[in-house]
Structures are given as structure tokens and as C-alpha cells.
Design a protein around this motif. Structure first.
Motif: not given
Length: 357
Positions: A128-150
Motif C-alpha cells: 500500500x505504502x512503501x518507504x524506501x531508499x533512505x527516505x526520512x521524516x515522512x508523515x503517514x497519517x490517517x490512511x485506510x489500507x486494506x486488501x493489499x499484500x502489505x
């Protein structure tokens, strides 16, 4: 002369402020009658401070790239079937419904800093959301994640905040973190995922606080890989999973959680020098299982001030036979190889607690 110079400076400041205000604009996207009929075209035209706004609530079949700084994508609940890659900084994605009719990712942050992902619905993706490659300081807020693999996957990133999301009914893990550090996972509801609720491999220095983690097929929280953990697991409600917390790392703190009605262990510890205290652990098969071997170490784990009542089915506390762990002031009924300091078993029996209540 001085008055003229001062007047010129004031005029320049006014011009700069005016230009800055005018430069920020809203760029509309819809199938017909707007500035753009493709989201990517609008993003390409956007500058810092601009808002790309989808106005018609339609489905857009396109992948997106956002290498910009300070751009807002407001979908207004429009749907995007395609991967959204953010490689810039300080951007916002909100009110988007993102799904993949085939195999692919939802939102990917690649080397991205200080972006906000909020109020989105993400389903039918590989991640659903992938945070990779030395990403930093990101804010993941109030999302609805379902029926994904991850639901959310962190990979070689750090210092991100995952807060107040609903992460449920994904085919593997709700949240998986691989080799990431200094993240905060706070106030999420992680439930009914088909593998782990939240699982870490090679991650360090993570705060897991105030989450509700329940009805996952495997562990509520699983920590493995590496040695030094630096995790703080505090004030979570963890219940009705296969296991509550499984921890194979060292130097973690498990404090003030409510852990109950898990099928196997409330807390299982296979590492050293973990601080397990002030938890309420009840109605699991075994409340606390300390299985850390005594080879090559001089210190075990510290188990203090936990309340294990009503009693767990088999043992409230069970320790490996050659254990080095110690603790005091626990409240329980049944133990195996465990004694509070200066006592046989726990210092306070559960029957005494019931009388107090």
C-alpha cells in the motif's frame, strides 16, 4: 538619500512577498473543462506552493511521479489506478483512493524527505505504502489500507512517523519494517491481517506506542534480526492474536501494555537485557515466556511490576531452566523457574489482588 534607499528596500520586500503570494495557485484536473485532463501533466506544471486539485471524482488510469518540492495533490476522493512515486520533499498527497487492478505498489517514497501522506484509501496493491531508499521524516497519517499484500512497508529508511492509520485485512503483514531506524508507530489500529500485525527485521530504535493491535493471524508485534534493538513498546492494547509480542532482540523496553487473550504467548522473549515492566497480561496461554539462553552473557532480562491476572492458562511466568533474568513485585499465580526477589513465585498472588478489588 537614506529615505530613498529605505523606500526602495520596502518596495522590493513588497514585490517579493506579492510575487510569492501570486505564484501559489490551484491547478484543476478533470476529464473535461479544466486546465488539465491528466494528473501528471498538472504535476509537471506545478511549482512550490501549488495545489493540484482533481475536481470530478473520476477514475484516472495513470502512474504518477512527484519529484517536486512543496506541491499538494488533493484528489477530493477521486481514484487513481497506478503507482504514485514521490522522490521530492515536503509534498502532500491527500484524499486519494489508490488501487491497482494488476500487480503493483500504491504510494512509493524513494529518497523522499518530509512528505505528508494523509486521508487516503489504498487497496488491491502489492504494498500500500512503501518507504524506501533512505527516505526520512515522512508523515503517514490517517490512511485506510486494506486488501493489499502489505499495508505499509519500510525498507532502509528512518525517522518516519506512522500515526492514526487503519491497517487491516491485508494478505501478509499490516506493517513490515526491514533495516529501518528511528521510526515512530503511534495510535494506529492494526487488525485482522493474515500474517503479522507489525513485524521488524533488522530494524532499530523504534517507538511503538498507543496502538490497538488485534485479531492478526500471527504475532501482534514481532521483532527479529539483529541484536541491539532500542525499541520502546509502550501503552499498546494487544489482544486476540496468535502471540502478543515476540521479541528476539536485546535492549528493548516493553512497558505499560495491556496484552490479553492471545492464543499462545502474551510476551515471548528470546534476547537479553530487555526491560519488561508494568504490563497487564492475562488470559493468554503463557503470560511471559523468557526463553533466552544463558550462553555467552552475564545478564538476563528484567521483569518487574507486571500484573498477570486473571491467570494465564498454563503459566503466568515461565523462564528457561538456566536463566539469568531477575525481577520483583510481579502479581501472578503460577510460575515455572521464576521467583521474585526473595520470594518463591511472585511476591503478590492473584487471590490477593481480587480481595483488593
Amino acid at each position: 538619500m537614506r529615505k530613498c534607499v529605505a523606500l526602495m528596500i520596502c518596495e522590493l520586500i513588497f514585490i517579493f512577498l506579492f510575487v510569492g503570494i501570486v505564484a501559489a495557485r490551484t491547478i484543476s484536473v478533470c476529464k473535461s473543462g479544466c486546465e488539465y485532463n491528466k494528473i501528471q501533466s498538472a504535476i509537471n506544471a506545478a511549482s512550490t506552493g501549488d495545489v493540484v486539485e482533481i475536481t470530478d471524482g473520476k477514475i484516472y488510469y495513470e502512474g504518477l511521479g512527484i519529484p517536486k518540492t512543496g506541491v499538494v495533490l488533493d484528489c477530493n476522493n477521486a481514484e487513481i489506478s497506478g503507482r504514485v512515486i514521490i522522490s521530492g520533499s515536503e509534498n502532500t498527497i491527500k484524499y486519494c483512493t489508490i488501487f491497482r487492478e494488476g500487480y503493483g505498489y500504491g504510494i512509493v517514497l524513494q529518497g523522499a524527505y518530509n512528505n505528508t501522506i494523509e486521508y487516503n484509501e489504498i487497496y488491491y496493491t502489492e504494498r500500500g505504502i512503501e518507504i524506501e531508499s533512505f527516505s526520512k521524516g515522512n508523515y503517514i497519517y490517517n490512511n485506510n489500507l486494506y486488501s493489499n499484500d502489505f499495508g505499509i512497508f519500510l525498507y532502509f529508511s528512518g525517522g518516519n512517523i506512522i500515526e492514526s492509520n487503519n491497517i487491516h485485512e491485508n494478505n501478509n503483514d499490516g506493517i513490515r519494517s526491514q533495516d529501518s531506524r528511528f521510526d515512530v508507530i503511534n495510535s494506529n489500529h492494526v487488525y485482522s491481517n493474515k500474517e503479522w500485525g507489525i513485524v521488524f527485521n533488522g530494524a532499530k530504535d523504534v517507538n511503538i506506542t498507543k496502538n490497538e493491535i488485534d485479531h492478526n493471524v500471527k504475532e501482534g508485534i514481532g521483532i527479529g534480526g539483529g541484536y541491539y534493538g532500542g525499541f520502546l513498546i509502550e501503552d499498546n492494547d494487544i489482544y486476540s492474536n496468535s502471540d502478543g509480542i515476540i521479541n528476539y532482540n536485546d535492549y528493548n523496553k516493553i512497558i505499560g501494555n495491556r496484552i490479553y487473550e492471545n492464543t499462545n504467548y502474551g510476551v515471548y522473549v528470546g534476547g537479553y537485557i530487555n526491560d519488561i515492566r508494568e504490563n497487564i497480561i492475562y488470559s493468554n496461554y503463557i503470560g511471559i515466556k523468557d526463553d533466552s539462553p544463558s550462553f555467552f552473557v552475564t545478564d538476563g532480562n528484567y521483569i518487574n511490576n507486571n500484573i498477570l491476572c486473571p491467570s494465564n492458562t498454563e503459566y503466568d511466568i515461565e523462564i528457561a531452566s538456566n536463566y539469568l533474568s531477575s525481577g520483583d513485585d510481579n502479581k501472578c499465580d503460577t510460575t515455572k523457574n521464576w521467583n521474585d526477589t526473595g520470594t518463591i513465585g511472585c511476591k503478590t498472588l492473584n487471590i490477593q489482588i481480587f480481595f483488593l478489588y
